[in-house]
Design an enzyme around this catalytic site. Structure first.
Site: not given
Ligand code: ARG
Length: 569
Positions: A127, A130, A133
């Site tokens: 994806k 973003h 991020h």
């Molecule tokens: N990949 C997830 C997102 O972009 C965030 C993950 C954050 N860390 C976790 N341990 N849930 O929404």
């Protein structure tokens, strides 16, 4: 270094018989130094001593023995003791300490080696990366450095979103349309285009979603073709992220993400089962949380698969076992607030309340433009972080070409300033606020920006260079630093560690960034009012020593934010 607060608390304790530690907590810093360097609010003791605050203030002032080397004078205003410290002692202590500890100045060992697990960045593979991020990467990266600086052992985890239906979509799309895209040069761009196209087309053709599910199911079942493709997509995505991480200087101790936990879910489900926490609900298995005003935490979906929360619980258990952490921090956008509340609550219900208490979701706001519109939200307009960073570097290169075309190492300086501007802008205000992204603002060398701090630092360097020496601290006459601006700057430098500790305590790097702006502005005020290179050598030496100390603190400070400092610009 002398701790003025402790010294003051000790003396007040002697005359009031109240615990020194407690007194120290009450000591305030007045908003304006005309009201003293420290203030003691006597009303805090009114109950305990059964006296009116002005009476307490008078009694303390009368009885207290002051060492003139530490306290210059005490005045009473209202129920406050306004305490003026000896400025020569202050300057001497501060400057000697900075000279001695250099880059270590401001650090401490309150962490005592305890692990702080920081979960940050965590992009979703296949994806778009973003812009949110970016915030997670920058905020988490700064916290990582701040905790280490305070004697903790930071553990950086990039919990990759490398599992989920998005892979099914990309794979199905790839099989249908691969001939229409170029996979020789920029594979990652083509993958993303396919992902975006798939999302658009599936709105009209629901059968596509079904197809994506089939692909993902085959991946889950360990089918060879899909597994290979998953590995390929993950690999090129990581290579692509790495370019951004290199520019930002982001480092992680682990890249174990959702996929890593996918085959390690059985034990956590069994444990939940054994502890009697799971109930059946509409075909799914959930932990009910209505008692805590939350919707149930789904552990197994009605389709029989584990989900995001299940994986987070599995990873948490592993983090407990592996690191026995004193804090576990999740730097993730505000929209996941409920998710983390649920996960931490379930952990508590499982009997790990000690660790549940140590978990903290560290949320942050959106990135918006000047008009308040969300950036990167428009359809198909995925923002590439790497492109933003490169654009920043190019813009700074242009500025350098106009203003200082003969600068050495132009490219390196442009990188440090350009990337620094982006990082600083991200950390400039409290994280929960939306970040305003505006090129003119974040690159303004006169504004409250990264480039401004770098510019002031470079000025400290050029002054020292012009003088041709850094004065020996043993020979500095500290009584020569009496100007208001100099003393304000010294007082700020003296408090560096306090700000860093507070940033850690609140998981708020902006406390450090605001502090650095303050230091830079105060020093700049001093520099503009008073010549540093001047006829009187003793005055010059004292001012140069201060200049040197400002440079060190600014440099250490920006490093804690994850920026780099150019020596010239
Ligand atoms: N990949 C997830 C997102 O972009 C965030 C993950 C954050 N860390 C976790 N341990 N849930 O929404």
């Amino acid at each position: 270094m002398i701790d003025f607060k402790s010294e003051i608390a000790k003396e007040i304790s002697k005359v009031t018989n109240i615990d020194e530690k407690q007194l120290k907590e009450y000591i305030e810093i007045p908003p304006n130094s005309d009201l003293g360097d420290y203030a003691f609010p006597c009303f805090k003791l009114a109950k305990e001593l059964r006296k009116a605050p002005p009476v307490i203030a008078n009694e303390i002032k009368e009885k207290i023995k002051i060492d003139e080397n530490i306290i210059e004078k005490i005045e009473i205003i209202g129920g406050y003791l306004n305490i003026y410290i000896n400025k020569i002692t202050l300057s001497k202590n501060l400057l000697e300490e900075v000279y001695k500890r250099k880059e270590q100045y401001g650090s401490s060992n309150i962490g005592n080696g305890a692990h702080v697990v920081i979960d940050y960045s965590a992009p979703n593979i296949a994806k778009p990366f973003h812009i949110g991020h970016l915030r997670s990467t920058v905020i988490g990266g700064s916290l990582y450095k701040i905790y280490n600086f305070l004697g903790y052992k930071s553990v950086g985890i990039n919990y990759l979103g490398d599992w989920g239906l998005q892979f099914g979509k990309v794979m199905a799309g790839y099989d249908m349309w691969k001939d229409e895209y170029d996979f020789t040069e920029n594979e990652i761009q083509s993958i993303l285009k396919i992902y975006i196209r798939f999302n658009q087309e599936e709105k009209e053709k629901p059968e596509l979603t079904e197809k994506a599910r089939e692909y993902f199911k085959r991946l889950e079942d360990g089918n060879e073709k899909e597994t290979k493709m998953w590995q390929w997509i993950r690999k090129i995505s990581l290579e692509n992220y790495q370019k951004t991480y290199d520019l930002l200087n982001s480092k992680f101790d682990s890249y174990n993400g959702e996929a890593y936990y996918n085959d390690k879910m059985q034990p956590i489900v069994e444990e939940l089962e054994e502890k009697g926490l799971l109930v059946e609900s509409e075909g799914a298995r959930v932990v009910p949380l209505d008692q805590y005003d939350m919707p149930p935490c789904i552990i197994i979906t009605s389709a029989g698969t584990t989900i995001y929360a299940t994986r987070d619980l599995a990873s948490l258990k592993e983090r407990i076992k592996k690191y026995d952490f004193s804090k576990a921090i999740y730097v993730v956008g505000n929209e996941q607030r409920l998710h983390f509340k649920q996960v931490f609550k379930v952990l508590e219900l499982m009997g790990y309340e000690k660790y549940a208490e140590r978990c903290e979701h560290v949320p942050f706001g959106l990135v918006v433009d000047k008009k308040g519109e969300k950036i990167g939200s428009r359809k198909g307009n995925s923002v590439f972080l790497e492109d933003i960073l490169k654009e920043a570097i190019q813009k700074v290169e242009k500025i350098i070409d106009e203003k200082n075309p003969n600068l050495e190492n132009k490219e390196e300086v442009a990188r440090k300033v350009g990337v620094g501007a982006i990082i600083f802008n991200d950390l400039a205000n409290s994280r929960i606020k939306d970040e305003i992204f505006d090129w003119d603002m974040l690159l303004n060398f006169q504004g409250e920006t990264g480039p401004y701090i770098q510019y002031i630092y470079v000025r400290t360097n050029s002054v020292l260079e012009k003088a041709g020496y850094v004065p020996e601290i043993e020979k500095v006459d500290f009584s020569k630093l009496q100007e208001k601006e100099a003393l304000e700057t010294i007082k700020l430098l003296y408090r560096f560690n306090e700000f860093v500790e507070s940033a850690a305590q609140k998981n708020e790097p902006s406390i450090v960034s605001r502090y650095l702006i303050d230091v830079a502005q105060n020093f700049s005020g001093f520099y503009n009012e008073h010549k540093i290179i001047t006829e009187d050598k003793t005055v010059q030496d004292a001012r140069l020593a201060l200049t040197y100390a400002v440079g060190i603190v600014l440099k250490t400070g920006v490093t804690l934010l994850g920026m780099e400092m150019p020596s010239k610009m």
